[in-house]
Structures are given as C-alpha cells and as structure tokens.
Design a protein around this motif. Structure first.
Motif, PDB file in Angstrom:
ATOM      1  N   THR A 292       0.609  -1.382   0.559  1.00  0.00           N
ATOM      2  CA  THR A 292       0.188  -0.095  -0.105  1.00  0.00           C
ATOM      3  C   THR A 292       0.817   1.231   0.442  1.00  0.00           C
ATOM      4  OG1 THR A 292      -2.050  -1.003   1.403  1.00  0.00           O
ATOM      5  CG2 THR A 292      -1.746   1.341   1.204  1.00  0.00           C
ATOM      6  N   ALA A 293       0.228   2.316  -0.435  1.00  0.00           N
ATOM      7  CA  ALA A 293       0.954   3.327  -0.519  1.00  0.00           C
ATOM      8  C   ALA A 293       0.592   4.690   0.174  1.00  0.00           C
ATOM      9  CB  ALA A 293       0.847   4.767  -1.835  1.00  0.00           C
ATOM     10  N   LEU A 294       1.203   4.580   1.266  1.00  0.00           N
ATOM     11  CA  LEU A 294       1.028   5.362   2.562  1.00  0.00           C
ATOM     12  C   LEU A 294       0.744   7.560   1.792  1.00  0.00           C
ATOM     13  CD1 LEU A 294       1.026   5.484   5.356  1.00  0.00           C
ATOM     14  CD2 LEU A 294       3.391   6.703   6.430  1.00  0.00           C
ATOM     15  N   ASP A 295      -0.691   7.357   2.812  1.00  0.00           N
ATOM     16  CA  ASP A 295      -1.283   8.469   3.204  1.00  0.00           C
ATOM     17  C   ASP A 295      -0.640   9.552   3.620  1.00  0.00           C
ATOM     18  OD1 ASP A 295      -2.485  10.741   2.628  1.00  0.00           O
ATOM     19  OD2 ASP A 295      -4.820   9.300   2.350  1.00  0.00           O
ATOM     20  N   PHE A 296      -0.155  10.210   3.259  1.00  0.00           N
ATOM     21  CA  PHE A 296       0.814  11.261   4.704  1.00  0.00           C
ATOM     22  C   PHE A 296      -0.408  12.575   4.877  1.00  0.00           C
ATOM     23  CE2 PHE A 296       4.432   9.753   1.727  1.00  0.00           C
ATOM     24  CZ  PHE A 296       5.077   9.349   2.742  1.00  0.00           C
ATOM     25  N   GLU A 297      -1.714  12.555   4.257  1.00  0.00           N
ATOM     26  CA  GLU A 297      -2.596  13.408   5.122  1.00  0.00           C
ATOM     27  C   GLU A 297      -3.310  12.752   5.886  1.00  0.00           C
ATOM     28  OE1 GLU A 297      -1.093  16.055   3.830  1.00  0.00           O
ATOM     29  OE2 GLU A 297       0.034  15.425   2.182  1.00  0.00           O
ATOM     30  N   GLN A 298      -3.318  12.038   6.757  1.00  0.00           N
ATOM     31  CA  GLN A 298      -4.191  11.140   6.989  1.00  0.00           C
ATOM     32  C   GLN A 298      -3.498  10.370   8.807  1.00  0.00           C
ATOM     33  OE1 GLN A 298      -4.455   7.846   7.896  1.00  0.00           O
ATOM     34  NE2 GLN A 298      -2.551   7.809   7.121  1.00  0.00           N
ATOM     35  N   GLU A 299      -4.054  10.289   9.636  1.00  0.00           N
ATOM     36  CA  GLU A 299      -2.951  10.375  10.754  1.00  0.00           C
ATOM     37  C   GLU A 299      -3.674   8.296  10.985  1.00  0.00           C
ATOM     38  OE1 GLU A 299      -2.665  13.343  13.673  1.00  0.00           O
ATOM     39  OE2 GLU A 299      -1.108  13.887  12.293  1.00  0.00           O
ATOM     40  N   ALA A 300      -5.375   7.898  10.635  1.00  0.00           N
ATOM     41  CA  ALA A 300      -5.485   6.884  11.259  1.00  0.00           C
ATOM     42  C   ALA A 300      -4.861   5.996  10.901  1.00  0.00           C
ATOM     43  CB  ALA A 300      -7.158   6.747  10.759  1.00  0.00           C
ATOM     44  N   LEU A 301      -3.393   5.678  10.012  1.00  0.00           N
ATOM     45  CA  LEU A 301      -2.567   4.707   9.765  1.00  0.00           C
ATOM     46  C   LEU A 301      -1.431   5.717   9.646  1.00  0.00           C
ATOM     47  CD1 LEU A 301      -2.274   1.859   9.040  1.00  0.00           C
ATOM     48  CD2 LEU A 301      -2.098   2.639   6.449  1.00  0.00           C
ATOM     49  N   ILE A 302      -0.114   4.718  10.380  1.00  0.00           N
ATOM     50  CA  ILE A 302       1.104   5.371  10.759  1.00  0.00           C
ATOM     51  C   ILE A 302       2.235   4.363  10.254  1.00  0.00           C
ATOM     52  CG2 ILE A 302       2.193   6.422  12.531  1.00  0.00           C
ATOM     53  CD1 ILE A 302       0.339   7.868  14.039  1.00  0.00           C
ATOM     54  N   VAL A 303       3.133   4.511   9.397  1.00  0.00           N
ATOM     55  CA  VAL A 303       4.329   3.712   9.076  1.00  0.00           C
ATOM     56  C   VAL A 303       4.979   4.333   9.506  1.00  0.00           C
ATOM     57  CG1 VAL A 303       4.734   2.343   7.490  1.00  0.00           C
ATOM     58  CG2 VAL A 303       3.029   2.079   7.703  1.00  0.00           C
ATOM     59  N   PRO A 304       5.632   4.725  10.348  1.00  0.00           N
ATOM     60  CA  PRO A 304       6.995   4.970  10.731  1.00  0.00           C
ATOM     61  C   PRO A 304       8.430   4.956  10.142  1.00  0.00           C
ATOM     62  CG  PRO A 304       7.512   3.636  12.742  1.00  0.00           C
ATOM     63  CD  PRO A 304       5.819   2.986  11.699  1.00  0.00           C
ATOM     64  N   ASN A 305       8.714   6.181   9.792  1.00  0.00           N
ATOM     65  CA  ASN A 305      10.513   6.350   8.860  1.00  0.00           C
ATOM     66  C   ASN A 305      11.638   6.506   9.429  1.00  0.00           C
ATOM     67  OD1 ASN A 305      11.196   6.455   6.287  1.00  0.00           O
ATOM     68  ND2 ASN A 305      11.897   8.825   5.888  1.00  0.00           N
ATOM     69  N   PHE A 306      11.496   6.871  11.282  1.00  0.00           N
ATOM     70  CA  PHE A 306      12.424   7.626  11.276  1.00  0.00           C
ATOM     71  C   PHE A 306      12.255   6.727  13.120  1.00  0.00           C
ATOM     72  CE2 PHE A 306      11.163  11.502   8.623  1.00  0.00           C
ATOM     73  CZ  PHE A 306      12.621  11.569   8.150  1.00  0.00           C
ATOM     74  N   PHE A 307      13.378   6.139  12.498  1.00  0.00           N
ATOM     75  CA  PHE A 307      13.716   4.414  14.137  1.00  0.00           C
ATOM     76  C   PHE A 307      14.616   4.583  14.841  1.00  0.00           C
ATOM     77  CE2 PHE A 307      11.173   1.368  13.274  1.00  0.00           C
ATOM     78  CZ  PHE A 307      10.359   1.152  11.969  1.00  0.00           C
ATOM     79  N   GLU A 308      15.633   6.276  14.347  1.00  0.00           N
ATOM     80  CA  GLU A 308      17.034   7.006  15.030  1.00  0.00           C
ATOM     81  C   GLU A 308      17.138   8.151  15.444  1.00  0.00           C
ATOM     82  OE1 GLU A 308      16.905   5.120  11.908  1.00  0.00           O
ATOM     83  OE2 GLU A 308      17.338   3.302  12.922  1.00  0.00           O
ATOM     84  N   PRO A 309      15.886   8.543  16.359  1.00  0.00           N
ATOM     85  CA  PRO A 309      15.321   8.053  17.366  1.00  0.00           C
ATOM     86  C   PRO A 309      14.586   7.396  16.681  1.00  0.00           C
ATOM     87  CG  PRO A 309      15.958  10.316  17.722  1.00  0.00           C
ATOM     88  CD  PRO A 309      16.393  10.514  16.414  1.00  0.00           C
ATOM     89  N   PHE A 310      13.147   6.807  17.355  1.00  0.00           N
ATOM     90  CA  PHE A 310      11.912   6.423  16.789  1.00  0.00           C
ATOM     91  C   PHE A 310      11.271   7.652  16.805  1.00  0.00           C
ATOM     92  CE2 PHE A 310       8.011   4.107  17.532  1.00  0.00           C
ATOM     93  CZ  PHE A 310       7.555   3.546  16.353  1.00  0.00           C
TER      94      PHE A 310
END
Lengths: 344, 86
Positions: A292-310
């Motif tokens: 799935t292509a992440l929709d950056f405009e919503q916050e109901a579904l979050i897939v993080p991109n930054f882990f260092e720090p999380f």
C-alpha cells in the motif's frame, strides 16, 4: 561576533574536520552524529585526502557555510548527491545569498552528469523552484505482517484492509550477499541510464563498509542469473523490528515478485512491516504485491520512517533532482540518508 | 518593458509581502538590510519576476549583487530581459 570583510570559497581538507564537527554541533543540531563521529565524516565525505564538502570561510578562517556532496559512482562525470547545506545565521544576515553562492561554487567546480538527492527540507522548495530543479515527494510503500496482531511500531486504522498478495514467481529467489567481492557477479553497466547510476564501489562502500548499520544485501536470482540487487535493513524500536528496503538495482520487471519475497521474509522474521521509501518506481508493481502507498495526509494509519530515534508519525521525505528525460529513481539510502542522527 | 515597470513590480511585491505602502520603500536602499526581503524571499521574488515577465533569469548574476536594492535588481532584470529579446 565580528564583521566579515571577505568570503572565500573552497573545499574542506582533513585539517578542517574539527571545525566541521564543531559547526555541526553549533549550527545544525547539538549532539548530531556528525558533530561527534569523525568516522562517519570520513566514511561519507573522505576522498583521496580531501573532503567532498564545499566551504565558505571568512577572512579569519572561520567557517561560514558548508555544502557537501556524495558521488554515486566513479565515472569521469559521476552522478552526485548534495548533503549538509547550511550557512550560519550570522553569515546569512551579512550575506543573505551566501548559501546559494556556495552551492553554485560546488556545482560549478565538481564535474558531474546529474544531481539528485533525497532529504530536502520543505523550506528549501522555493530555492529549488528558482534554480529549476525538480522537486518530488517520495512515496512510502508498505506491507503489514498480518501475523502481528498487536503492533507497536505502526498504528493501524480499524478499516484498513491490505490488498491480497499476488502469487510469487517461484523461479525467483533471494540470496544474501555476505562478502562484498560477490558484487562483482552483478553487471551494473546496463543500468547506467537509470539515474542516479550507482556502481559496485558505491554498493560496497555504502552497504558493506557503513560504520553504524548492518545492511542486508540480496541478489535476486532467476534461472541462476542475478537480475537485481536489493539492500535492506532491519530497524528496531519498542522491542520490535521492521524490514526497511533502502535500495534497489536493476530493472523493475520482477519487482512484484521480489516484493512478495521480501514480505515473506518479513513474515518469517516476525517483522511488523516491510516498507520502501522511494521515488520513480511504478506504483502498480507495489499494488500487485499487496503493498500500500502510505497516505501522509491522514493519521489513522501510521507507518514510521524514522527509527534513530524512533518517531511514530507519518513523515514524507522530499527529493530534488536535475531535470532529465532518463528514468529517475531515488531510494531511501541514497545520498546521506538512512543514517542515525544521534549516537547511542 | 521599462526598468521603471520592473522596479514598480518589485516594489509592489515587497509592499504586499511586508504590509507596507510602496511609498515607504526606498528604491536604492539595501532591501536585505532594511528587512524587506530575506534569502528565501529573494527566491520567491525571482520566481514571481520570471512569471510576470515570462522569462528565465540568470540567477547567478542576480544573487551576486553586493548591494541589492529595488533599482539594482530592476537593472539586472532589465538587462537580462533585453538580452533575451535581442
């Protein structure tokens, strides 16, 4: 603070390293990894005794600004990425256009074929507009592991339904490359027209010699021939892992099948998700693989991109490039991206 | 297109951005030092100038000015526009 009478442009040498690190600490971010790690500086910017960093100094030799670049290949006219572009606030007040003049100096001094890099700050968009570079928002494609019922790394919307995974081509297989000398078995040359062109030396240096992360580089085999290379990294946070695809080499013909193999690997390793932050790839390949292509405009579904720090947040990444008629692909680990920002 | 037209456009753009009257803007004052334009504003202004006058400007020449004022920028743009149309 002193008034500056002249500005000199040049390239940094190893003698400038302490000043560059102090510059990062004072002007970029206190405690930034490039304020502390000489090793990372040398890994990313050291070239035959000099650093691939353009610098502006005042008449007293104080650093006023920096603009780094990283070559993607060793050709006479390499493709290059920009990195670490900053001018001090004091210099900015006295010389408002110093940043663009420094960039201009580097771009004109370094022979290259193509310039492209991910990680551009949104505030720099008007600059790139005026200097006629293309601006793109990178996609973040993902596949959530259905076996993880209580995820900690992602926030899943109640109504989210993952697309079905297509049947994989069982003639393809992934083979982990553990010795960089095996890279010689992959023929990079036919992909010189996919920009930026990254060569064998780049892969070795970027993924086998990186001082902080352990990358997993896979060769994709079909009928015993290597047709693609894929670089990944398992990122950890909250006691969980995610498989991050960070680079891809070769044609996209079998991308759906390769993505299926990566999803399968994530399932076997109990990774919460597998994702790929990229630009220039055909979205249909991802959909075919059930991604799935992440929709950056919503916050109901979050897939993080930054882990260092999380950071549990949807954060789009932007990339810039010269205009080109050639295929242009940008991946998460290109340029100076996919690095820790703090030293643990 | 005259240099005065270009200067008027720049002046109006600055006035709109900063909530000033065009009469408040000294055409020979350094607009960075006056606080009317910052570096990002300069890029936006050039973008607007290119759109308004339907041209592609040589940014290097525009960015190298040691004393940027409305009149100096208008001079540069006027020179470049004439070069383009000759």
């Amino acid at each position: 603070m002193h008034a500056v009478s002249t500005v000199k442009f040049g390239f940094a040498t190893l003698d400038d390293l302490p000043a560059l690190m102090a510059f990062m600490d004072e002007h970029w971010r206190k405690g930034h990894i490039l304020a502390k790690s000489e090793r990372l500086w040398l890994h990313e910017f050291s070239q035959d005794g000099f650093l691939s960093v353009g610098i502006a100094k005042d008449n007293l030799g104080q650093l006023l600004g920096i603009f780094g670049y990283i070559p993607y290949n060793q050709n006479a006219l390499p493709d290059i990425a920009g990195s670490l572009w900053m001018v001090t606030n004091a210099a900015q007040q006295q010389f408002p256009m110093l940043g663009i003049q420094l960039r201009d100096f580097v771009i004109k001094s370094v022979p290259h074929r193509f310039f492209a890099a991910p990680g551009a700050g949104l505030q720099t968009r008007p600059i790139y507009q005026v200097i006629r570079m293309n601006w793109h928002r990178m996609q973040q494609y993902f596949w959530l592991n259905p076996e993880i019922t209580k995820p900690k790394l992602v926030k899943v919307a109640a109504n989210f339904t993952q697309l079905p995974m297509a049947l994989a081509d069982n003639t393809l297989s992934l083979q982990r490359i553990t010795d960089h000398r095996q890279i010689a078995d992959f023929d990079f040359a036919p992909f010189n027209c996919i920009l930026p062109f990254k060569d064998a030396r780049y892969v070795r240096h970027r993924f086998f010699e990186y001082p902080y992360f352990d990358y997993e580089v896979y060769a994709v085999s079909k009928n015993a021939a290597w047709i693609n290379l894929v670089a990944c990294r398992r990122a950890e946070a909250e006691g969980r892992t995610a498989l991050r695809v960070v680079d891809f080499y070769g044609l996209e013909t079998y991308l759906p099948e390769i993505l299926n193999l990566l999803s399968e690997s994530a399932r076997k390793h109990q990774d919460e998700f597998v994702d790929f932050v990229c630009h220039g790839f055909d979205a249909q390949h991802f959909l075919k693989a059930g991604w799935t292509a992440l929709d950056f405009e919503q916050e109901a579904l979050i897939v993080p991109n930054f882990f260092e720090p999380f950071l549990l947040k949807n954060v789009p990444v932007y990339c810039v490039s010269d205009a080109t008629d050639f295929p242009y692909r940008q991946c998460k680990a290109d340029g100076d991206q996919d690095r820790p920002n703090i030293m643990s | 297109m005259t240099k005065e037209n270009i200067a008027a456009f720049i002046c109006q753009w600055i006035a709109k951005q900063k909530g000033l009257n065009t009469d408040d803007i000294d055409l020979d004052e350094n607009f960075f030092q006056a606080g009317w334009v910052d570096s990002l504003g300069m890029f936006r202004l050039i973008f607007e100038l290119e759109g308004e006058f339907n041209c592609t400007l040589d940014q290097s020449a525009l960015f190298c000015s040691a004393y940027p004022s409305v009149n100096m920028l208008a001079d540069q743009v006027f020179l470049q526009l004439n070069r383009c149309t000759q």
